[in-house]
Write an enzyme that holds these catalytic residues in place. Structure first.
Site, mmCIF file in Angstrom:
data_model
loop_
_atom_site.group_PDB
_atom_site.id
_atom_site.type_symbol
_atom_site.label_atom_id
_atom_site.label_comp_id
_atom_site.label_asym_id
_atom_site.label_seq_id
_atom_site.Cartn_x
_atom_site.Cartn_y
_atom_site.Cartn_z
ATOM 1 N N HIS A 37 -10.852 0.515 1.597
ATOM 2 C CA HIS A 37 -9.763 1.527 2.582
ATOM 3 C C HIS A 37 -11.506 1.523 3.597
ATOM 4 O O HIS A 37 -12.900 1.707 3.415
ATOM 5 C CB HIS A 37 -10.126 2.864 2.048
ATOM 6 C CG HIS A 37 -9.989 3.968 3.290
ATOM 7 N ND1 HIS A 37 -8.713 4.485 3.173
ATOM 8 C CD2 HIS A 37 -10.933 4.172 4.081
ATOM 9 C CE1 HIS A 37 -8.865 5.520 4.085
ATOM 10 N NE2 HIS A 37 -9.743 5.558 4.599
ATOM 11 N N HIS A 50 1.556 5.261 -1.588
ATOM 12 C CA HIS A 50 1.009 6.532 -2.341
ATOM 13 C C HIS A 50 2.313 7.017 -3.138
ATOM 14 O O HIS A 50 3.536 7.915 -2.431
ATOM 15 C CB HIS A 50 0.622 7.755 -1.400
ATOM 16 C CG HIS A 50 -0.746 6.802 -0.919
ATOM 17 N ND1 HIS A 50 -1.811 7.068 -1.803
ATOM 18 C CD2 HIS A 50 -1.082 6.528 0.435
ATOM 19 C CE1 HIS A 50 -2.978 7.008 -0.750
ATOM 20 N NE2 HIS A 50 -2.142 6.343 0.478
ATOM 21 N N LYS A 75 -9.249 -0.944 -5.420
ATOM 22 C CA LYS A 75 -9.083 0.032 -4.418
ATOM 23 C C LYS A 75 -10.717 0.306 -4.243
ATOM 24 O O LYS A 75 -10.971 1.293 -5.167
ATOM 25 C CB LYS A 75 -8.144 0.985 -4.813
ATOM 26 C CG LYS A 75 -8.624 2.053 -2.878
ATOM 27 C CD LYS A 75 -8.081 1.193 -2.226
ATOM 28 C CE LYS A 75 -7.878 1.916 -1.295
ATOM 29 N NZ LYS A 75 -7.360 2.821 -0.787
ATOM 30 N N ASP A 120 1.244 2.565 3.644
ATOM 31 C CA ASP A 120 0.485 4.053 2.683
ATOM 32 C C ASP A 120 1.056 5.359 3.494
ATOM 33 O O ASP A 120 0.990 6.469 3.826
ATOM 34 C CB ASP A 120 -0.687 4.265 4.127
ATOM 35 C CG ASP A 120 -1.878 4.697 3.962
ATOM 36 O OD1 ASP A 120 -1.642 5.281 3.055
ATOM 37 O OD2 ASP A 120 -3.010 5.324 4.473
ATOM 38 N N HIS A 171 0.679 -1.445 -0.073
ATOM 39 C CA HIS A 171 -0.243 -0.305 0.115
ATOM 40 C C HIS A 171 0.736 1.323 -0.030
ATOM 41 O O HIS A 171 0.872 1.470 1.416
ATOM 42 C CB HIS A 171 -0.887 0.512 1.538
ATOM 43 C CG HIS A 171 -1.935 1.217 1.659
ATOM 44 N ND1 HIS A 171 -3.486 1.095 1.538
ATOM 45 C CD2 HIS A 171 -1.706 2.581 1.267
ATOM 46 C CE1 HIS A 171 -4.219 1.678 1.561
ATOM 47 N NE2 HIS A 171 -2.983 2.989 1.120
ATOM 48 N N HIS A 192 -4.575 -1.081 5.913
ATOM 49 C CA HIS A 192 -4.110 -0.054 7.046
ATOM 50 C C HIS A 192 -5.264 -0.650 7.844
ATOM 51 O O HIS A 192 -5.822 1.021 8.592
ATOM 52 C CB HIS A 192 -3.494 1.159 6.583
ATOM 53 C CG HIS A 192 -5.058 1.749 6.133
ATOM 54 N ND1 HIS A 192 -6.571 1.658 5.841
ATOM 55 C CD2 HIS A 192 -4.820 2.403 4.269
ATOM 56 C CE1 HIS A 192 -7.082 2.694 5.405
ATOM 57 N NE2 HIS A 192 -6.812 2.941 4.553
#
Length: 344
Positions: A136, A15, A99, A247, A13, A174
């Site tokens: 999420h 970004h 996602k 994350d 995970h 997460h």
């Protein structure tokens, strides 16, 4: 123990953003990690296979010369997502997963799902082809307390989805609660959970006590100490239900230190040092490879990385306070403890 050799880890995970930010932060992950699941919540989001292919090309251009890092692309699920486009992108090796963002749950999630019945055909196609859904896991209703949103999501959204499509592989991303850890443990082979570096280190006091600490604010927000301890127990258990998803979420300091600060902790730079410290404190260094390098590939039906990294223990390691980008600084997560392990 003063050295520890692991299969090269993966981040399930991550970004990377885009443009100048991506060029600044991508090398921080590529330095230690073999692969990463790349979040698709850009503006506009990565919705189609063509979007994912184009984004993958931009990521590859941002990597240091000679890097072997492989981005694993993800499609952003909307109520208009075409099941056939998803299947084609998966078959072509473009998209690894899809996602699910509940609309409004986190950064750039406005295009996410409000009516879960509308995405059922996509979920059924994914179950058919063995493509995982990354979730999420928070509800967004205003009447639900922010510290309860993960537990409520499990009961009211995730469990019904899994019962309606039992063959669907799901990653609870997460997780931040003891309820999340327990649900993942009991969920069977089609359910896994990622745990971040920062949720193993901070609780909600770290955000709020003695003044607001914007660089510890993330979504899902850190919970009580009892939940942090449950996450540490889960991560250090070696159980295949749990694997690393940092994350790591870079934001410019100006966006973090504002009246409506962005959510996210940037941990790509020092994650492996922090994890080694946490696992050593639990007497579980022998389980670190499971968490970082073995459990994730097993869930995604991918081979483990063939090369290795070595962590060496010595005097406290120093990391830069921030990464500079052409648009400003991105503060590196401070674990508030000495770090004695570094990748050598």
């Amino acid at each position: 123990m003063h050295t520890l050799t692991l299969r090269r880890p993966d981040d399930w995970h991550l970004h990377l953003r885009d443009g100048a930010m991506m060029h600044a932060v991508a090398p921080e992950t590529a330095r230690h990690f073999g692969r990463a699941i790349i979040m698709p919540n850009l503006i506009p989001p990565v919705v189609t296979g063509a979007d994912a292919a184009a984004y993958r090309d931009r990521i590859m251009d941002a990597l240091p010369q000679g890097s072997t890092f492989k981005p694993l692309m993800v499609l952003y699920l909307t109520e208009e997502t075409d099941p056939e486009d998803v299947a084609a992108a998966h078959a072509a090796g473009i998209a690894t997963s899809v996602k699910l963002y509940p609309a409004g749950a986190t950064t750039n999630s406005a295009s996410g799902v409000r009516n879960f019945d509308k995405v059922r055909p996509v979920l059924e196609k994914m179950a058919e082809i063995g493509m995982p859904l990354c979730v999420h896991g928070e509800v967004v209703e205003n009447h639900v307390d922010i510290f309860d949103r993960e537990a409520v999501f499990i009961d009211t959204v995730l469990d019904p989805i899994r019962k309606a499509t039992p063959d669907l592989k799901v990653v609870m991303e997460h997780i931040t609660t003891s309820q999340g850890a327990q649900y993942a443990l009991e969920g069977g082979d089609n359910l896994g959970a990622t745990i971040t570096t920062h949720h193993l280190v901070i609780n909600r006091n770290d955000i709020l006590v003695g003044g607001i600490k914007p660089h510890y604010y993330c979504l899902p927000v850190a919970k009580r100490e009892e939940h942090r301890l449950a996450l540490v127990k889960a991560a250090t258990s070696g159980n295949g239900s749990y694997f690393l998803g940092t994350d790591s979420a870079p934001h410019l300091d100006g966006a973090k230190l504002s009246a409506c600060g962005c959510a996210g902790c940037f941990t790509a730079t020092n994650t492996m040092s922090i994890l080694a410290e946490v696992f050593e404190s639990e007497g579980a260094l022998d389980k670190l490879e499971n968490f970082t390098s073995l459990n994730g590939p097993a869930f995604y039906n991918l081979p483990v990385n063939e090369d290795t990294i070595t962590l060496t223990k010595g005097d406290p390691v120093t990391y830069p306070e921030a990464i500079d980008t052409p648009d400003g600084r991105v503060t590196v997560f401070d674990p508030k403890m000495p770090l004695h392990w570094q990748v050598s």
